[in-house]
Enzyme design. Structure first.
Site, mmCIF file in Angstrom:
data_model
loop_
_atom_site.group_PDB
_atom_site.id
_atom_site.type_symbol
_atom_site.label_atom_id
_atom_site.label_comp_id
_atom_site.label_asym_id
_atom_site.label_seq_id
_atom_site.Cartn_x
_atom_site.Cartn_y
_atom_site.Cartn_z
ATOM 1 N N ASN A 121 56.922 25.915 45.175
ATOM 2 C CA ASN A 121 56.946 24.464 45.324
ATOM 3 C C ASN A 121 56.437 23.864 44.021
ATOM 4 O O ASN A 121 55.243 23.901 43.745
ATOM 5 C CB ASN A 121 56.056 24.046 46.505
ATOM 6 C CG ASN A 121 55.977 22.536 46.652
ATOM 7 O OD1 ASN A 121 56.697 21.799 45.960
ATOM 8 N ND2 ASN A 121 55.106 22.066 47.539
ATOM 9 N N GLU A 145 49.438 25.790 55.611
ATOM 10 C CA GLU A 145 48.778 25.417 54.356
ATOM 11 C C GLU A 145 47.516 24.622 54.665
ATOM 12 O O GLU A 145 47.583 23.399 54.860
ATOM 13 C CB GLU A 145 49.724 24.558 53.501
ATOM 14 C CG GLU A 145 50.992 25.254 53.087
ATOM 15 C CD GLU A 145 51.556 24.700 51.782
ATOM 16 O OE1 GLU A 145 51.783 25.501 50.889
ATOM 17 O OE2 GLU A 145 51.731 23.483 51.659
ATOM 18 N N GLU A 147 50.703 16.856 51.402
ATOM 19 C CA GLU A 147 50.651 15.741 50.441
ATOM 20 C C GLU A 147 51.486 14.571 50.944
ATOM 21 O O GLU A 147 51.183 13.406 50.658
ATOM 22 C CB GLU A 147 51.091 16.241 49.052
ATOM 23 C CG GLU A 147 49.996 17.116 48.436
ATOM 24 C CD GLU A 147 50.488 18.240 47.540
ATOM 25 O OE1 GLU A 147 51.653 18.214 47.111
ATOM 26 O OE2 GLU A 147 49.692 19.173 47.284
ATOM 27 N N GLY A 155 45.583 23.764 45.844
ATOM 28 C CA GLY A 155 45.230 23.331 44.495
ATOM 29 C C GLY A 155 43.743 23.419 44.189
ATOM 30 O O GLY A 155 43.273 22.859 43.206
HETATM 31 P P1 13P Z 1 48.727 25.616 45.323
HETATM 32 O O1 13P Z 1 49.387 26.982 45.315
HETATM 33 O O2 13P Z 1 48.740 24.949 43.975
HETATM 34 O O3 13P Z 1 47.379 25.654 45.974
HETATM 35 O O4 13P Z 1 49.662 24.673 46.246
HETATM 36 C C1 13P Z 1 50.021 25.119 47.509
HETATM 37 C C2 13P Z 1 51.046 24.212 48.069
HETATM 38 O O5 13P Z 1 50.786 23.072 48.396
HETATM 39 C C3 13P Z 1 52.421 24.737 48.190
HETATM 40 O O6 13P Z 1 53.231 23.873 48.941
#
Ligand code: 13P
Length: 258
Positions: free
Chosen positions: A9, A172, A102, A178
Site C-alpha cells: 500500500n 491493521e 486512515e 507507521g
Molecule cells: P506501515 O507498514 O507503514 O505501518 O503501514 C501499514 C498500512 O497501513 C498498510 O495499509
C-alpha cells in the site's frame, strides 16, 4: 490451501514515473523467482489513483496484481473527486483496499459507506481488501476484538456466503501503523483467530476456511517470518517497507521458507 497475499500500500506517495520505476524493480526481482514457489502467493501493488495506469504498464503480463486504495460504491454520477469500480477495472485494477483506518479515522468514512463499497466491489468482480483494526485507546481498554468484529459485521453486512469468501480481510491495528511498533505474532494470531471464528459462525466453516486474513502495521523484513508462521496469518499489507523494492521483495519472499 489459502494463497498467501503480499500487498504493497503506497498510500499518498510516488508520482506516476516513480511508481512505474519501483513497480518495474519489484517485478524484475520477482520474475527472477518464477519457477520457485511464486505460484502459491499473490503479490499486489496499490499505488495512488494517478499512478494506476503507469503501474499497470510496468506489471503487464507478470504475476503482480494491481489494486486501488479506495473507490466509490456508485457506478457513475455526480460524486466530484470520486472514482468508481468500472473506472478502476478499465485501467486493469483487480483488487481494492476498502475501509483503511486512515480513511475511517482521518477522512471520516462510516461503516455504512464502507459496506456499500464492499458490495459494489464484489458486484464488479474486484476483490475487496477490507481493513479492520482497533485504535490505541480501544486496544488499551481491552476492546480490540469487540471493535474488529463490529467492523467485520458491518463490512460483510451486504454479502452472502459465496461472495464473502472472495474478500481479503486486513487486520491493521491503528497503533501499529507507521509506528515501527508491530503487533506481536501472538497478538496478530489472536485477532485473526477471532475474525475466522466469527466468519465461521456467520457464513459456515467452508467460507471461513477460504477467506484470507492478512496483517498490516509496521511489517518489515525482520518481522515477516514470525508473523507468517501464525496459523491464521495468510499474508501482509505493507505500507512504509513497500516503498523500497528490496525490502518489499524480501517480505514477499519470506513465506517461501515456511
Ligand atoms: P506501515 O507498514 O507503514 O505501518 O503501514 C501499514 C498500512 O497501513 C498498510 O495499509
Amino acid at each position: 490451501m489459502r494463497r498467501r497475499v503480499f500487498a504493497a500500500n503506497w498510500k499518498m506517495n510516488l508520482v506516476p514515473d516513480e511508481a512505474r520505476t519501483l513497480a518495474g524493480e519489484i517485478r524484475r526481482r520477482l520474475d527472477a523467482d518464477a519457477g520457485n514457489s511464486a505460484g502459491d502467493r499473490e503479490v499486489i501493488i496499490a499505488p495512488a489513483f494517478v499512478a494506476l495506469a503507469a503501474v499497470a504498464e510496468a506489471i503487464a503480463q507478470s504475476r503482480i496484481a494491481l489494486a486501488a486504495q479506495n473507490m466509490h460504491y456508485a457506478e457513475r454520477g455526480a460524486f466530484t473527486g470520486e472514482v468508481s469500480a468500472p473506472m478502476l477495472a478499465a485501467v486493469g485494477v483487480t483488487h481494492v483496499i476498502l475501509g483503511h483506518s486512515e480513511r475511517r479515522h482521518i477522512l471520516g468514512e462510516s461503516e455504512d459507506f464502507i459496506s456499500r463499497k464492499v458490495e459494489a466491489a464484489i458486484a464488479h468482480r474486484l476483490v475487496p481488501i477490507l481493513c479492520v483494526g482497533e485504535t490505541r485507546e480501544e486496544h488499551d481498554a481491552g476492546r480490540a476484538v469487540e471493535v474488529i468484529l463490529r467492523q467485520l459485521h458491518y463490512g460483510f453486512s451486504r454479502l452472502e456466503a459465496g461472495p464473502a469468501a472472495r474478500v481479503v480481510i486486513a487486520y491493521e491495528p491503528v497503533w501499529a501503523i507507521g509506528t515501527g511498533r508491530n503487533a506481536t505474532p501472538g497478538q496478530a494470531q489472536q485477532a485473526h483467530g477471532a475474525i475466522r471464528a466469527s466468519l465461521r459462525d456467520r457464513f459456515g466453516a467452508e467460507t471461513a476456511a477460504a477467506v484470507r486474513i492478512i496483517y498490516g502495521g509496521s511489517v518489515n523484513p525482520g518481522n515477516i517470518e514470525a508473523l507468517m508462521a501464525q496459523r491464521d496469518v495468510d499474508g501482509v499489507l505493507v505500507g512504509g517497507a513497500s516503498l523500497e523494492a528490496e525490502s518489499f521483495v524480501r517480505i514477499a519472499r519470506a513465506g517461501d521458507n515456511l
